[in-house]
Design a protein around this motif. Structure first.
Motif, PDB file in Angstrom:
ATOM      1  N   GLN A  33      53.570 -68.480 -27.697  1.00  0.00           N
ATOM      2  CA  GLN A  33      53.943 -68.536 -26.284  1.00  0.00           C
ATOM      3  C   GLN A  33      53.745 -67.177 -25.629  1.00  0.00           C
ATOM      4  O   GLN A  33      53.188 -67.078 -24.535  1.00  0.00           O
ATOM      5  CB  GLN A  33      55.402 -68.987 -26.124  1.00  0.00           C
ATOM      6  N   HIS A  34      54.174 -66.128 -26.301  1.00  0.00           N
ATOM      7  CA  HIS A  34      54.011 -64.769 -25.774  1.00  0.00           C
ATOM      8  C   HIS A  34      52.525 -64.428 -25.610  1.00  0.00           C
ATOM      9  O   HIS A  34      52.104 -63.909 -24.572  1.00  0.00           O
ATOM     10  CB  HIS A  34      54.696 -63.768 -26.707  1.00  0.00           C
ATOM     11  N   ASP A  37      51.008 -66.273 -22.706  1.00  0.00           N
ATOM     12  CA  ASP A  37      51.411 -65.662 -21.433  1.00  0.00           C
ATOM     13  C   ASP A  37      50.554 -64.444 -21.115  1.00  0.00           C
ATOM     14  O   ASP A  37      50.136 -64.241 -19.969  1.00  0.00           O
ATOM     15  CB  ASP A  37      52.891 -65.277 -21.458  1.00  0.00           C
ATOM     16  N   SER A  44      44.794 -64.388 -14.381  1.00  0.00           N
ATOM     17  CA  SER A  44      45.522 -64.575 -13.126  1.00  0.00           C
ATOM     18  C   SER A  44      44.851 -63.948 -11.897  1.00  0.00           C
ATOM     19  O   SER A  44      45.025 -64.483 -10.798  1.00  0.00           O
ATOM     20  CB  SER A  44      46.970 -64.093 -13.258  1.00  0.00           C
ATOM     21  N   GLN A  51      46.812 -71.280 -16.269  1.00  0.00           N
ATOM     22  CA  GLN A  51      47.024 -72.274 -17.321  1.00  0.00           C
ATOM     23  C   GLN A  51      45.974 -73.375 -17.256  1.00  0.00           C
ATOM     24  O   GLN A  51      45.630 -73.968 -18.267  1.00  0.00           O
ATOM     25  CB  GLN A  51      48.423 -72.916 -17.204  1.00  0.00           C
ATOM     26  N   TYR A  58      47.416 -74.090 -23.386  1.00  0.00           N
ATOM     27  CA  TYR A  58      48.682 -74.154 -22.660  1.00  0.00           C
ATOM     28  C   TYR A  58      49.512 -75.348 -23.141  1.00  0.00           C
ATOM     29  O   TYR A  58      50.701 -75.216 -23.446  1.00  0.00           O
ATOM     30  CB  TYR A  58      48.433 -74.251 -21.154  1.00  0.00           C
TER      31      TYR A  58
END
Length: 135
Positions: A33-34, A37, A44, A51, A58
């Motif tokens: 998960q980290h 991210d 981004s 995602q 994801y």
């Protein structure tokens, strides 16, 4: 377009080489998960929803980080579907996966990820048993 193409290749590579071949501990699921991210942060600047560029990764990280009660409920639906080969259970499974935002993984792919994350429960039981014998 190039960014999307690169993201798609990363998504496919990680999905096939990591998520489809590994079993994850609790710590491993949190680390995934980290890492996801951080990977989303790289993309981004190019999209408001990174995602979506790495959709399968994801969705795998979502499944891996569901609590054990959710995973067990999904596994019940999966096992009933495969035992009975029931179309009704297949629709229920699809609805359950959609509830958690799982849209691009197939039911079989989701099952494999969930079964791999079930390793967490086995690991927890082993730890509890080892603690019980120490005391």
């Amino acid at each position: 377009r190039r960014v999307h193409g690169v993201a798609e290749k990363i998504d496919n590579f990680l999905f096939s080489q990591l998520f489809q071949k590994q079993m994850f501990s609790i710590r491993g699921s949190k680390q995934i998960q980290h890492d996801m991210d951080l990977l989303f942060m790289i993309f981004s600047p190019f999209t408001s929803n990174p995602q979506n560029f790495l959709r399968k990764c994801y969705e795998c990280s979502v499944l891996l980080n569901l609590d054990d009660d959710c995973l067990n409920e999904i596994l019940k639906v999966i096992d009933e579907k495969y035992e009975n080969n029931d179309k009704k259970n297949s629709v229920i499974l699809e609805d359950v996966l959609l509830f958690f935002g799982i849209e691009s993984l197939t039911k079989d792919e989701a099952k494999k990820i969930i079964k791999g994350s079930n390793y967490k429960a086995i690991q927890m039981i082993t730890w509890i048993n080892s603690e019980a014998t120490v005391h």
